[in-house]
Design an enzyme around this catalytic site. Structure first.
Site, PDB file in Angstrom:
ATOM      1  N   GLY A   1      -7.546  -1.742  11.776  1.00 41.68           N
ATOM      2  CA  GLY A   1      -7.662  -2.956  12.603  1.00 41.68           C
ATOM      3  C   GLY A   1      -6.332  -3.300  13.259  1.00 41.68           C
TER       4      GLY A   1
ATOM      5  N   HIS B   1     -16.990   7.089   8.983  1.00 38.94           N
ATOM      6  CA  HIS B   1     -17.904   7.217  10.126  1.00 38.94           C
ATOM      7  C   HIS B   1     -17.361   6.331  11.244  1.00 38.94           C
ATOM      8  CE1 HIS B   1     -21.794   8.046   7.699  1.00 38.94           C
ATOM      9  NE2 HIS B   1     -20.855   7.867   6.792  1.00 38.94           N
TER      10      HIS B   1
ATOM     11  N   LEU C   1       5.123  -8.626   3.974  1.00 39.74           N
ATOM     12  CA  LEU C   1       5.155 -10.072   4.254  1.00 39.74           C
ATOM     13  C   LEU C   1       4.997 -10.854   2.962  1.00 39.74           C
ATOM     14  CD1 LEU C   1       5.064 -12.249   6.628  1.00 39.74           C
ATOM     15  CD2 LEU C   1       2.628 -12.333   6.105  1.00 39.74           C
TER      16      LEU C   1
ATOM     17  N   TYR D   1     -20.720  13.880   4.080  1.00 40.02           N
ATOM     18  CA  TYR D   1     -20.585  14.321   5.473  1.00 40.02           C
ATOM     19  C   TYR D   1     -19.328  15.148   5.676  1.00 40.02           C
ATOM     20  CZ  TYR D   1     -17.847   9.914   5.591  1.00 40.02           C
ATOM     21  OH  TYR D   1     -16.975   8.891   5.321  1.00 40.02           O
TER      22      TYR D   1
HETATM   23  P1  FAD Z   1      -6.892  -2.314   5.788  1.00 38.46           P
HETATM   24  O1  FAD Z   1      -7.398  -0.965   6.114  1.00 38.46           O
HETATM   25  O2  FAD Z   1      -6.964  -2.765   4.366  1.00 38.46           O
HETATM   26  O3  FAD Z   1      -5.381  -2.370   6.274  1.00 38.46           O
HETATM   27  C1  FAD Z   1      -4.517  -3.415   5.893  1.00 38.46           C
HETATM   28  C2  FAD Z   1      -3.082  -2.945   6.063  1.00 38.46           C
HETATM   29  O4  FAD Z   1      -2.219  -4.059   5.839  1.00 38.46           O
HETATM   30  C3  FAD Z   1      -2.686  -1.870   5.057  1.00 38.46           C
HETATM   31  O5  FAD Z   1      -2.026  -0.816   5.729  1.00 38.46           O
HETATM   32  C4  FAD Z   1      -1.758  -2.609   4.088  1.00 38.46           C
HETATM   33  O6  FAD Z   1      -0.766  -1.769   3.523  1.00 38.46           O
HETATM   34  C5  FAD Z   1      -1.154  -3.665   5.001  1.00 38.46           C
HETATM   35  N1  FAD Z   1      -0.715  -4.890   4.286  1.00 38.46           N
HETATM   36  C6  FAD Z   1      -1.404  -5.588   3.348  1.00 38.46           C
HETATM   37  N2  FAD Z   1      -0.703  -6.662   2.931  1.00 38.46           N
HETATM   38  C7  FAD Z   1       0.471  -6.638   3.632  1.00 38.46           C
HETATM   39  C8  FAD Z   1       1.603  -7.488   3.629  1.00 38.46           C
HETATM   40  N3  FAD Z   1       1.666  -8.583   2.840  1.00 38.46           N
HETATM   41  N4  FAD Z   1       2.639  -7.189   4.458  1.00 38.46           N
HETATM   42  C9  FAD Z   1       2.582  -6.087   5.280  1.00 38.46           C
HETATM   43  N5  FAD Z   1       1.519  -5.240   5.311  1.00 38.46           N
HETATM   44  C10 FAD Z   1       0.464  -5.518   4.504  1.00 38.46           C
HETATM   45  N6  FAD Z   1     -15.487   1.486   7.287  1.00 38.46           N
HETATM   46  C11 FAD Z   1     -16.070   2.130   8.341  1.00 38.46           C
HETATM   47  O7  FAD Z   1     -16.060   1.590   9.473  1.00 38.46           O
HETATM   48  N7  FAD Z   1     -16.692   3.342   8.168  1.00 38.46           N
HETATM   49  C12 FAD Z   1     -16.728   3.970   6.932  1.00 38.46           C
HETATM   50  O8  FAD Z   1     -17.270   5.073   6.815  1.00 38.46           O
HETATM   51  C13 FAD Z   1     -16.120   3.308   5.790  1.00 38.46           C
HETATM   52  N8  FAD Z   1     -16.133   3.849   4.538  1.00 38.46           N
HETATM   53  C14 FAD Z   1     -15.537   3.184   3.491  1.00 38.46           C
HETATM   54  C15 FAD Z   1     -15.590   3.715   2.180  1.00 38.46           C
HETATM   55  C16 FAD Z   1     -15.006   3.038   1.098  1.00 38.46           C
HETATM   56  C17 FAD Z   1     -15.106   3.606  -0.311  1.00 38.46           C
HETATM   57  C18 FAD Z   1     -14.315   1.822   1.324  1.00 38.46           C
HETATM   58  C19 FAD Z   1     -13.654   1.077   0.168  1.00 38.46           C
HETATM   59  C20 FAD Z   1     -14.265   1.276   2.615  1.00 38.46           C
HETATM   60  C21 FAD Z   1     -14.895   1.942   3.693  1.00 38.46           C
HETATM   61  N9  FAD Z   1     -14.891   1.396   4.989  1.00 38.46           N
HETATM   62  C22 FAD Z   1     -15.488   2.037   6.035  1.00 38.46           C
HETATM   63  C23 FAD Z   1     -14.300   0.074   5.211  1.00 38.46           C
HETATM   64  C24 FAD Z   1     -12.932   0.165   5.767  1.00 38.46           C
HETATM   65  O9  FAD Z   1     -12.127   1.018   4.984  1.00 38.46           O
HETATM   66  C25 FAD Z   1     -12.272  -1.214   5.858  1.00 38.46           C
HETATM   67  O10 FAD Z   1     -13.180  -2.164   6.322  1.00 38.46           O
HETATM   68  C26 FAD Z   1     -11.101  -1.110   6.829  1.00 38.46           C
HETATM   69  O11 FAD Z   1     -10.115  -0.248   6.315  1.00 38.46           O
HETATM   70  C27 FAD Z   1     -10.489  -2.475   7.123  1.00 38.46           C
HETATM   71  O12 FAD Z   1      -9.412  -2.300   8.009  1.00 38.46           O
HETATM   72  P2  FAD Z   1      -8.280  -3.393   8.091  1.00 38.46           P
HETATM   73  O13 FAD Z   1      -7.306  -2.847   9.104  1.00 38.46           O
HETATM   74  O14 FAD Z   1      -8.867  -4.724   8.301  1.00 38.46           O
HETATM   75  O15 FAD Z   1      -7.611  -3.436   6.635  1.00 38.46           O
END
Ligand code: FAD
Length: 381
Positions: A15, A47, A130, A215
């Site tokens: 994200g 995916h 942070l 997959y």
């Molecule tokens: P995150 O990926 O959690 O990224 C957050 C980032 O912020 C991390 O890099 C972390 O290190 C950083 N961070 C956290 N706190 C701090 C801080 N205080 N200071 C600085 N940096 C910080 N989604 C799909 O769309 N398709 C799939 O096939 C899929 N399969 C999945 C399978 C599993 C088993 C799981 C658990 C999840 C799956 N997901 C899938 C969901 C997906 O992984 C998450 O919804 C997605 O990673 C969310 O993205 P994000 O960027 O919001 O958060």
């Protein structure tokens, strides 16, 4: 000094990467602060549906993602015990024609690299955890674990399920353990070749209370991945994941179809992750701070759309900022929330219920969504 508005993005996950690239393309000044020292190619697949590939088109990475990914012709659901087909959801050419982009499966680390590639090295600062954040009214002050500080005009919390930005907006609250764990394993093509089974491109094996989704994670189909959902009411570790074993997998999938048993036999290493979530949040933003992705709507991953929702959030946030302008940033952020909440909440509920594509349903509302041609909902002032 530049008059460009400065955005700080907390978290360089999928994200955070998407919002950084799209904001930069729109002409804003972005800095991403990531607590990890670097990213490695962790053992997991993901995916990406046509709803996201259309956003990758805007980011200029659709072709790269498409080339390195597997393109399944179907999502199959099969009875875990008998192997009987419960659904055959057409993807492949059908997705291109009906939903306007490809449906792919890919290695998560490879995807992440490509998503970060449009950024310059200086745009992402690693080792920046942070610790506290203060909105002073006309800017936001951030303090990091290494004692350094930074300021920005706006902060986007893309910092995942344990978001510090969410905590500042809503107070400290641990996410809820769902009662389910996910096992994750990557299997090499070499290992697979030892077994005389038809390993389908994208298949979910189901029984009443558990499943295994399987997959390919490369276009060459030389790496196969499985991820499960298995009840585990006794989970009591604080670790984000622990090692599992072939024996534990055999026990969890006792009685399952021979193809699943072959996958377990081919497993060299497997990990186990607790699945956590939160109820929909009462607010996604306040003044100069706004949340996206797992920071505001974490979910069980059973619809394979969690990261997709984070990327859609990123695209909608930038669209609303461009539409309204930043002189009235509160309206821009309000418009973003108004245009994301219903869809993200619907996906969150469907994913948590683990019903998606179990039977022959029409996925067009999810895969066919084109964020850029969707009319914006009005907000009443
Ligand atoms: P995150 O990926 O959690 O990224 C957050 C980032 O912020 C991390 O890099 C972390 O290190 C950083 N961070 C956290 N706190 C701090 C801080 N205080 N200071 C600085 N940096 C910080 N989604 C799909 O769309 N398709 C799939 O096939 C899929 N399969 C999945 C399978 C599993 C088993 C799981 C658990 C999840 C799956 N997901 C899938 C969901 C997906 O992984 C998450 O919804 C997605 O990673 C969310 O993205 P994000 O960027 O919001 O958060």
């Amino acid at each position: 000094m530049s008059s460009k508005k400065r955005f700080a993005i907390i978290g360089a996950g999928l994200g955070g990467a998407a919002v950084a690239v799209l904001l930069k393309q729109a002409g804003f000044d972005v800095t991403v602060y990531e607590r990890a020292p670097r990213f490695s190619r962790l053992g997991a697949g993901i995916h990406m549906g046509p709803n996201v590939m259309k956003i990758f088109r805007k980011m200029g990475i659709e072709e790269k993602v498409s080339l390195m990914s597997s393109h399944p012709d179907y999502w199959f659901s099969r009875d875990g015990l008998t192997g009987e087909y419960m659904s055959r959801i057409p993807l492949g050419e059908f997705a291109l024609k009906e939903y306007g982009a490809a449906y792919v499966t890919v290695h998560r680390g490879d995807l992440h690299d490509v998503m970060l590639s449009p950024l310059d090295e200086k745009d992402v600062i690693f080792n920046k955890h942070l610790e506290s954040i203060e909105d002073t009214g006309n800017e936001v002050l951030m303090t990091f674990a290494d004692g350094t500080e930074a300021k920005a005009d706006f902060v986007i919390g893309a910092d995942g399920i344990n978001s510090m930005v969410r905590e500042n907006l809503l107070g400290k609250e641990e996410p809820t353990y769902s009662g389910w764990v996910a096992h994750r394993a990557l299997i090499t093509g070499e290992q697979l070749a030892k077994f005389d089974h038809d390993f389908e491109d994208c298949i979910k094996w189901w029984t009443e209370d558990r499943h295994m989704m399987v997959y390919y994670t490369t276009g060459r189909r030389d790496e196969y991945y499985y991820v499960t959902g298995v009840p585990d009411p006794d989970w009591n570790s604080n670790a984000s994941f622990v090692d599992s074993s072939r024996e534990e997998m055999r026990e969890a999938f006792d009685g399952y179809h021979g193809t699943v048993q072959a996958l377990i036999d081919a497993t060299e290493s497997v990990t186990k992750w607790p699945l956590k979530n939160r109820n929909p949040l009462p607010l996604w933003r306040r003044n100069r701070m706004v949340l996206l992705g797992d920071a505001c709507h974490p979910m069980k991953p059973h619809m394979a759309q969690g990261a997709a929702m984070a990327i859609e959030d990123a695209a909608m946030l930038v669209r609303c900022i461009e539409e309204v302008g930043l002189t009235d940033f509160e309206t821009a952020f309000e418009l973003y929330e108004a245009n994301r909440k219903d869809r993200a909440t619907r996906v969150q509920a469907t994913s948590n219920a683990n019903t998606w594509l179990r039977t022959q349903e029409d996925p067009a509302w999810c895969f066919g969504y084109d964020l850029y041609s969707e009319p914006l909902k009005n907000i009443s002032k």
